[in-house]
Design a protein around this motif. Structure first.
Motif, PDB file in Angstrom:
ATOM      1  N   ILE A  29       0.876  -1.172   0.000  1.00 20.18           N
ATOM      2  CA  ILE A  29       0.000   0.000   0.000  1.00 20.18           C
ATOM      3  C   ILE A  29       0.911   1.219   0.000  1.00 20.18           C
ATOM      4  CG2 ILE A  29      -1.804   1.270   1.203  1.00 20.18           C
ATOM      5  CD1 ILE A  29      -2.518  -1.351   2.658  1.00 20.18           C
ATOM      6  N   THR A  30       0.633   2.157  -0.889  1.00 23.79           N
ATOM      7  CA  THR A  30       1.421   3.391  -0.915  1.00 23.79           C
ATOM      8  C   THR A  30       0.502   4.601  -0.990  1.00 23.79           C
ATOM      9  OG1 THR A  30       1.657   3.285  -3.314  1.00 23.79           O
ATOM     10  CG2 THR A  30       3.442   2.349  -2.022  1.00 23.79           C
ATOM     11  N   VAL A  31       0.967   5.677  -0.407  1.00 25.97           N
ATOM     12  CA  VAL A  31       0.318   6.977  -0.539  1.00 25.97           C
ATOM     13  C   VAL A  31       1.363   7.880  -1.160  1.00 25.97           C
ATOM     14  CG1 VAL A  31      -0.700   8.940   0.677  1.00 25.97           C
ATOM     15  CG2 VAL A  31      -1.183   6.608   1.454  1.00 25.97           C
ATOM     16  N   SER A  32       0.996   8.516  -2.253  1.00 25.17           N
ATOM     17  CA  SER A  32       1.951   9.373  -2.947  1.00 25.17           C
ATOM     18  C   SER A  32       1.261  10.611  -3.490  1.00 25.17           C
ATOM     19  CB  SER A  32       2.630   8.616  -4.086  1.00 25.17           C
ATOM     20  OG  SER A  32       1.670   8.163  -5.014  1.00 25.17           O
ATOM     21  N   ALA A  33       2.065  11.602  -3.787  1.00 28.16           N
ATOM     22  CA  ALA A  33       1.559  12.806  -4.428  1.00 28.16           C
ATOM     23  C   ALA A  33       1.378  12.515  -5.908  1.00 28.16           C
ATOM     24  CB  ALA A  33       2.542  13.957  -4.227  1.00 28.16           C
ATOM     25  N   GLN A  34       0.546  13.278  -6.574  1.00 28.65           N
ATOM     26  CA  GLN A  34       0.314  13.046  -7.994  1.00 28.65           C
ATOM     27  C   GLN A  34       1.549  13.338  -8.840  1.00 28.65           C
ATOM     28  OE1 GLN A  34      -3.347  15.111  -8.989  1.00 28.65           O
ATOM     29  NE2 GLN A  34      -4.439  13.175  -8.922  1.00 28.65           N
ATOM     30  N   ASN A  35       2.572  13.931  -8.261  1.00 28.85           N
ATOM     31  CA  ASN A  35       3.818  14.127  -8.996  1.00 28.85           C
ATOM     32  C   ASN A  35       4.766  12.945  -8.814  1.00 28.85           C
ATOM     33  OD1 ASN A  35       4.928  14.416  -6.445  1.00 28.85           O
ATOM     34  ND2 ASN A  35       5.563  16.532  -6.721  1.00 28.85           N
ATOM     35  N   GLY A  36       4.328  11.909  -8.096  1.00 32.54           N
ATOM     36  CA  GLY A  36       5.125  10.706  -7.897  1.00 32.54           C
ATOM     37  C   GLY A  36       5.895  10.670  -6.598  1.00 32.54           C
ATOM     38  N   SER A  37       5.875  11.741  -5.819  1.00 32.10           N
ATOM     39  CA  SER A  37       6.572  11.760  -4.530  1.00 32.10           C
ATOM     40  C   SER A  37       5.928  10.773  -3.572  1.00 32.10           C
ATOM     41  CB  SER A  37       6.530  13.150  -3.906  1.00 32.10           C
ATOM     42  OG  SER A  37       7.139  14.083  -4.737  1.00 32.10           O
ATOM     43  N   ILE A  38       6.728   9.994  -2.888  1.00 34.66           N
ATOM     44  CA  ILE A  38       6.232   8.990  -1.952  1.00 34.66           C
ATOM     45  C   ILE A  38       6.015   9.650  -0.589  1.00 34.66           C
ATOM     46  CG2 ILE A  38       6.730   6.799  -0.823  1.00 34.66           C
ATOM     47  CD1 ILE A  38       8.732   6.329  -3.225  1.00 34.66           C
ATOM     48  N   SER A  86      -6.773   5.376  -6.099  1.00 34.75           N
ATOM     49  CA  SER A  86      -7.827   6.373  -5.903  1.00 34.75           C
ATOM     50  C   SER A  86      -7.222   7.632  -5.303  1.00 34.75           C
ATOM     51  CB  SER A  86      -8.936   5.830  -5.000  1.00 34.75           C
ATOM     52  OG  SER A  86      -8.437   5.574  -3.709  1.00 34.75           O
ATOM     53  N   SER A  87      -7.924   8.713  -5.456  1.00 33.03           N
ATOM     54  CA  SER A  87      -7.509   9.984  -4.885  1.00 33.03           C
ATOM     55  C   SER A  87      -8.070  10.073  -3.468  1.00 33.03           C
ATOM     56  CB  SER A  87      -8.053  11.131  -5.737  1.00 33.03           C
ATOM     57  OG  SER A  87      -7.741  12.360  -5.146  1.00 33.03           O
ATOM     58  N   VAL A  88      -7.212  10.435  -2.507  1.00 33.40           N
ATOM     59  CA  VAL A  88      -7.672  10.570  -1.131  1.00 33.40           C
ATOM     60  C   VAL A  88      -7.709  12.029  -0.684  1.00 33.40           C
ATOM     61  CG1 VAL A  88      -7.047   8.254  -0.385  1.00 33.40           C
ATOM     62  CG2 VAL A  88      -5.358  10.075  -0.227  1.00 33.40           C
ATOM     63  N   ALA A  89      -7.100  12.893  -1.462  1.00 31.69           N
ATOM     64  CA  ALA A  89      -7.116  14.333  -1.211  1.00 31.69           C
ATOM     65  C   ALA A  89      -6.603  15.006  -2.472  1.00 31.69           C
ATOM     66  CB  ALA A  89      -6.241  14.685  -0.005  1.00 31.69           C
ATOM     67  N   ASP A  90      -6.667  16.313  -2.484  1.00 33.52           N
ATOM     68  CA  ASP A  90      -6.166  17.048  -3.635  1.00 33.52           C
ATOM     69  C   ASP A  90      -4.696  16.707  -3.854  1.00 33.52           C
ATOM     70  OD1 ASP A  90      -6.231  18.875  -5.751  1.00 33.52           O
ATOM     71  OD2 ASP A  90      -5.512  20.493  -4.454  1.00 33.52           O
ATOM     72  N   GLN A  91      -4.386  16.120  -5.003  1.00 30.72           N
ATOM     73  CA  GLN A  91      -3.022  15.769  -5.404  1.00 30.72           C
ATOM     74  C   GLN A  91      -2.412  14.601  -4.625  1.00 30.72           C
ATOM     75  OE1 GLN A  91      -1.516  17.449  -8.103  1.00 30.72           O
ATOM     76  NE2 GLN A  91      -3.531  18.366  -8.280  1.00 30.72           N
ATOM     77  N   ILE A  92      -3.219  13.828  -3.872  1.00 28.74           N
ATOM     78  CA  ILE A  92      -2.691  12.700  -3.098  1.00 28.74           C
ATOM     79  C   ILE A  92      -3.419  11.420  -3.503  1.00 28.74           C
ATOM     80  CG2 ILE A  92      -2.339  11.723  -0.804  1.00 28.74           C
ATOM     81  CD1 ILE A  92      -2.105  14.550   0.265  1.00 28.74           C
ATOM     82  N   LEU A  93      -2.623  10.382  -3.830  1.00 36.82           N
ATOM     83  CA  LEU A  93      -3.152   9.109  -4.319  1.00 36.82           C
ATOM     84  C   LEU A  93      -2.879   7.970  -3.342  1.00 36.82           C
ATOM     85  CD1 LEU A  93      -1.872   9.311  -7.999  1.00 36.82           C
ATOM     86  CD2 LEU A  93      -4.161   9.895  -7.146  1.00 36.82           C
ATOM     87  N   LEU A  94      -3.806   7.036  -3.306  1.00 32.78           N
ATOM     88  CA  LEU A  94      -3.671   5.796  -2.550  1.00 32.78           C
ATOM     89  C   LEU A  94      -3.610   4.658  -3.555  1.00 32.78           C
ATOM     90  CD1 LEU A  94      -3.849   3.969   0.000  1.00 32.78           C
ATOM     91  CD2 LEU A  94      -6.350   4.143  -0.235  1.00 32.78           C
ATOM     92  N   ALA A  95      -2.617   3.785  -3.422  1.00 26.65           N
ATOM     93  CA  ALA A  95      -2.489   2.627  -4.308  1.00 26.65           C
ATOM     94  C   ALA A  95      -2.413   1.363  -3.460  1.00 26.65           C
ATOM     95  CB  ALA A  95      -1.242   2.748  -5.178  1.00 26.65           C
ATOM     96  N   VAL A  96      -3.370   0.450  -3.680  1.00 24.63           N
ATOM     97  CA  VAL A  96      -3.410  -0.835  -2.989  1.00 24.63           C
ATOM     98  C   VAL A  96      -3.117  -1.907  -4.033  1.00 24.63           C
ATOM     99  CG1 VAL A  96      -4.829  -2.436  -1.652  1.00 24.63           C
ATOM    100  CG2 VAL A  96      -5.104   0.031  -1.326  1.00 24.63           C
ATOM    101  N   THR A  97      -2.048  -2.679  -3.805  1.00 27.91           N
ATOM    102  CA  THR A  97      -1.591  -3.649  -4.798  1.00 27.91           C
ATOM    103  C   THR A  97      -1.739  -5.069  -4.286  1.00 27.91           C
ATOM    104  OG1 THR A  97       0.002  -2.045  -5.629  1.00 27.91           O
ATOM    105  CG2 THR A  97       0.391  -4.336  -6.220  1.00 27.91           C
ATOM    106  N   GLY A  98      -2.168  -5.941  -5.184  1.00 28.61           N
ATOM    107  CA  GLY A  98      -2.311  -7.354  -4.874  1.00 28.61           C
ATOM    108  C   GLY A  98      -1.005  -8.095  -5.064  1.00 28.61           C
TER     109      GLY A  98
END
Length: 161
Positions: A29-38, A86-98
């Motif tokens: 699971i990762t949370v990152s900015a839409q510019n790719g910053s972790i 999915s987007s969790v806030a303005d410019q912040i993404l949540l990625a859940v990987t199997g």
């Protein structure tokens, strides 16, 4: 003036580690900015190199930007791993990987080898195992996104410090 906020990456990472226990099918699971910053991450097994995580985060952010949807399923062509973004806030993404298929180490791929597709009109329904995995990843993503949105709403602003 641009808004600046501070994210408690330790708290966010702890939340992600806890969420790994919600379902055995989740590998990371990762949370990152839409510019790719972790911003925060949690991996079930070995944590990849920083370079590999940045490449993955940038790939996820790019796929999300190209898709232009609130939530999407991203499938790595070479590994077959599914990621729900999915987007969790303005410019912040949540990625859940199997899980990655056995015998494939996705972190050894170069940027050019990590070709991926964004889910659109695929035939996941033809494979019940993939459809079940996708549903599980989407469910965890939705639940975790809700919790993270609440956490982010309690962020400290510079004037609060």
């Amino acid at each position: 003036m641009t808004q600046v906020s501070l994210v408690d990456s330790g708290r966010l990472s702890a939340l992600l580690r806890e969420a790994l226990g919600w379902n055995d099918e989740i590998s990371s699971i990762t949370v990152s900015a839409q510019n790719g910053s972790i911003l925060a991450y949690s991996f079930r097994h070995n944590t990849p190199s920083v370079k590999a995580m940045r490449t993955r985060s940038t790939t996820v952010a790019t796929a999300y930007a190209i898709a232009g949807q609130d939530s999407l399923v991203f499938e790595a062509q070479r590994t077959g791993a599914l990621t729900v973004i999915s987007s969790v806030a303005d410019q912040i993404l949540l990625a859940v990987t199997g899980p990655e298929p056995q015998g494939v180490d996705p972190y050894e791929k170069t940027v050019h080898e990590a070709d991926s597709t964004v889910d659109g009109d695929t035939t996941d329904e033809e494979d019940p195992k993939i459809a079940r995995l996708r549903t599980e990843l989407e469910t965890v993503n939705q639940e975790l996104a809700s919790i993270i949105r609440e956490e982010l709403s309690e962020m400290k602003w510079p004037e609060d410090i």
